[in-house]
Design a protein around this motif. Structure first.
Motif, PDB file in Angstrom:
ATOM      1  N   UNK A   1     -23.775  61.534 -11.838  1.00 41.26           N
ATOM      2  CA  UNK A   1     -24.132  62.428 -11.566  1.00 41.26           C
ATOM      3  C   UNK A   1     -25.395  62.408 -10.950  1.00 41.26           C
ATOM      4  N   UNK A   2     -25.561  59.924 -10.571  1.00 40.34           N
ATOM      5  CA  UNK A   2     -27.237  59.636 -10.033  1.00 40.34           C
ATOM      6  C   UNK A   2     -26.839  58.663  -9.576  1.00 40.34           C
ATOM      7  N   UNK A   3     -26.264  58.549  -8.212  1.00 44.50           N
ATOM      8  CA  UNK A   3     -26.221  57.654  -7.799  1.00 44.50           C
ATOM      9  C   UNK A   3     -27.098  56.486  -7.876  1.00 44.50           C
ATOM     10  N   UNK A   4     -28.061  56.461  -7.932  1.00 44.50           N
ATOM     11  CA  UNK A   4     -29.572  55.123  -8.129  1.00 44.50           C
ATOM     12  C   UNK A   4     -29.239  55.004  -9.532  1.00 44.50           C
ATOM     13  N   UNK A   5     -29.497  56.065 -10.491  1.00 48.35           N
ATOM     14  CA  UNK A   5     -29.027  55.677 -12.369  1.00 48.35           C
ATOM     15  C   UNK A   5     -28.061  54.435 -12.176  1.00 48.35           C
ATOM     16  N   UNK A   6     -26.566  54.970 -11.605  1.00 47.25           N
ATOM     17  CA  UNK A   6     -25.670  54.000 -11.701  1.00 47.25           C
ATOM     18  C   UNK A   6     -25.863  52.713 -12.026  1.00 47.25           C
ATOM     19  N   UNK A   7     -26.613  52.518 -10.431  1.00 46.44           N
ATOM     20  CA  UNK A   7     -26.925  50.953  -9.815  1.00 46.44           C
ATOM     21  C   UNK A   7     -27.817  50.844 -10.782  1.00 46.44           C
ATOM     22  N   UNK A   8     -29.015  51.001 -11.085  1.00 52.12           N
ATOM     23  CA  UNK A   8     -29.912  50.696 -12.532  1.00 52.12           C
ATOM     24  C   UNK A   8     -29.017  50.128 -13.876  1.00 52.12           C
ATOM     25  N   UNK A   9     -27.804  50.430 -14.064  1.00 44.16           N
ATOM     26  CA  UNK A   9     -27.380  50.936 -15.245  1.00 44.16           C
ATOM     27  C   UNK A   9     -26.541  49.463 -15.015  1.00 44.16           C
ATOM     28  N   UNK A  10     -25.882  48.874 -13.747  1.00 37.69           N
ATOM     29  CA  UNK A  10     -24.920  47.732 -13.272  1.00 37.69           C
ATOM     30  C   UNK A  10     -26.139  46.681 -13.625  1.00 37.69           C
ATOM     31  N   UNK A  11     -26.991  46.794 -13.095  1.00 33.42           N
ATOM     32  CA  UNK A  11     -28.324  45.755 -12.827  1.00 33.42           C
ATOM     33  C   UNK A  11     -28.344  45.483 -13.819  1.00 33.42           C
ATOM     34  N   UNK A  12     -28.350  46.651 -14.811  1.00 29.81           N
ATOM     35  CA  UNK A  12     -29.913  45.791 -16.732  1.00 29.81           C
ATOM     36  C   UNK A  12     -28.374  45.591 -17.584  1.00 29.81           C
ATOM     37  N   UNK A  13     -27.042  45.781 -17.564  1.00 26.20           N
ATOM     38  CA  UNK A  13     -25.931  45.132 -17.536  1.00 26.20           C
ATOM     39  C   UNK A  13     -25.758  43.467 -17.536  1.00 26.20           C
ATOM     40  N   UNK A  14     -25.581  43.862 -15.660  1.00 27.72           N
ATOM     41  CA  UNK A  14     -25.199  42.436 -15.105  1.00 27.72           C
ATOM     42  C   UNK A  14     -26.624  41.247 -16.443  1.00 27.72           C
ATOM     43  N   UNK A  15     -27.815  41.870 -16.100  1.00 27.00           N
ATOM     44  CA  UNK A  15     -28.946  41.668 -16.864  1.00 27.00           C
ATOM     45  C   UNK A  15     -28.814  40.875 -18.587  1.00 27.00           C
ATOM     46  N   UNK A  16     -28.275  41.746 -19.046  1.00 29.91           N
ATOM     47  CA  UNK A  16     -28.399  41.921 -20.947  1.00 29.91           C
ATOM     48  C   UNK A  16     -26.966  40.808 -21.123  1.00 29.91           C
ATOM     49  N   UNK A  17     -25.783  40.986 -20.179  1.00 28.07           N
ATOM     50  CA  UNK A  17     -24.862  40.316 -20.339  1.00 28.07           C
ATOM     51  C   UNK A  17     -25.044  38.911 -20.021  1.00 28.07           C
ATOM     52  N   UNK A  18     -26.062  39.026 -19.232  1.00 25.53           N
ATOM     53  CA  UNK A  18     -25.666  37.217 -18.513  1.00 25.53           C
ATOM     54  C   UNK A  18     -24.764  37.284 -17.514  1.00 25.53           C
ATOM     55  N   UNK A  19     -24.056  38.512 -17.088  1.00 27.81           N
ATOM     56  CA  UNK A  19     -23.033  38.182 -15.740  1.00 27.81           C
ATOM     57  C   UNK A  19     -21.685  37.893 -16.433  1.00 27.81           C
ATOM     58  N   UNK A  20     -21.852  38.070 -17.656  1.00 28.10           N
ATOM     59  CA  UNK A  20     -19.588  38.652 -18.082  1.00 28.10           C
ATOM     60  C   UNK A  20     -19.368  39.424 -17.019  1.00 28.10           C
ATOM     61  N   UNK A  21     -17.999  38.764 -16.462  1.00 25.25           N
ATOM     62  CA  UNK A  21     -17.477  39.572 -15.376  1.00 25.25           C
ATOM     63  C   UNK A  21     -18.583  39.548 -14.105  1.00 25.25           C
ATOM     64  N   UNK A  22     -19.364  39.292 -13.656  1.00 27.05           N
ATOM     65  CA  UNK A  22     -19.651  39.303 -12.492  1.00 27.05           C
ATOM     66  C   UNK A  22     -18.796  39.514 -11.186  1.00 27.05           C
ATOM     67  N   UNK A  23     -18.167  38.249 -11.297  1.00 29.71           N
ATOM     68  CA  UNK A  23     -17.365  37.969 -10.377  1.00 29.71           C
ATOM     69  C   UNK A  23     -16.341  38.888  -9.452  1.00 29.71           C
ATOM     70  N   UNK A  24     -15.540  40.097 -10.606  1.00 28.05           N
ATOM     71  CA  UNK A  24     -14.851  41.312 -11.186  1.00 28.05           C
ATOM     72  C   UNK A  24     -16.154  42.296 -10.165  1.00 28.05           C
TER      73      UNK A  24
END
Length: 228
Positions: free
Chosen positions: A36-59
């Motif tokens: 329901x919130x595009x900006x929140x979705x992008x923030x979540x992707x950004x945060x998870x990339x940071x937290x997981x140190x880029x696992x599956x970032x290529x996908x």
């Protein structure tokens, strides 16, 4: 989603959820909030990339590219950044290819300019610092407390004493052009003093300052700027 990832995500992004013992209860609430919130979705992707140190970032990068998103995964795979032209990205990758101090500064400038939580003033500051790391040792190696304004002043005052190795260089024209480029990014308008107008730079100004800093670094490093 792992429990620890969900808990961290909920806390970091302030996603309201209710305790649930059902399978997928918490994750369903998270996804409902994100959808329901595009900006929140992008923030979540950004945060998870940071937290997981880029696992599956290529996908994720492939998905964003195939979907024509304005966002992509950064070079380190640990966050999102605005998509830029291939030429601009290649210039950035070249400028940060080494482990020099200026590479770290320009990387920070890039992240502050093009990341999910941009800070135009901080991006401008790091762009200046990156150029200073390249030019001060060449132009003002013995001056106490030098800055980029002093570098520009020295090149302006004695341009005939300097040589910039460029294929299109004619006499000292290239050095004059370099000093004018330096004046475009010095000083940060948010750091004015002495009664001068002070303001926060716009996002587009900060992005331009970072691009210009990268160009200056590419032009001047590797011994291309020398004193006659």
């Amino acid at each position: 989603m792992r429990t620890e990832v969900m808990s961290a995500l909920v806390g970091a992004l302030r996603i309201p959820v209710q305790q649930s013992h059902e399978i997928g209860g918490i994750s369903n609430q998270i996804f409902l909030a994100l959808e329901g919130d595009d900006d929140l979705y992008l923030d979540a992707l950004d945060y998870i990339l940071h937290m997981t140190r880029g696992k599956r970032s290529g996908t994720l990068k492939e998905i964003l590219e195939s979907g024509g998103s304005a966002w992509t995964v950064n070079s380190q795979g640990v966050g999102l950044e605005k998509r830029v032209s291939a030429a601009a990205k290649n210039a950035m990758d070249s400028a940060t290819a080494s482990s020099d101090t200026f590479s770290k500064e320009i990387q920070e400038a890039w992240e502050q300019a093009f990341g999910r939580t941009p800070d135009p003033s901080d991006a401008w500051d790091h762009a200046i610092k990156a150029v200073e790391e390249v030019l001060i040792p060449i132009v003002l190696p013995k001056v106490p407390k030098p800055n980029l304004g002093g570098v520009a002043g020295e090149l302006e005052a004695s341009s005939t004493k300097w040589h910039l190795e460029l294929a299109s260089s004619v006499n000292n024209d290239s050095v004059d052009t370099l000093s004018r480029m330096l004046r475009l990014i010095w000083p940060n308008p948010d750091r004015h003093g002495g009664g001068l107008a002070r303001r926060t730079p716009s996002q587009s100004e900060a992005e331009s300052a970072v691009h210009l800093a990268i160009a200056i670094i590419e032009i001047c490093r590797n011994g291309r700027l020398t004193k006659n």
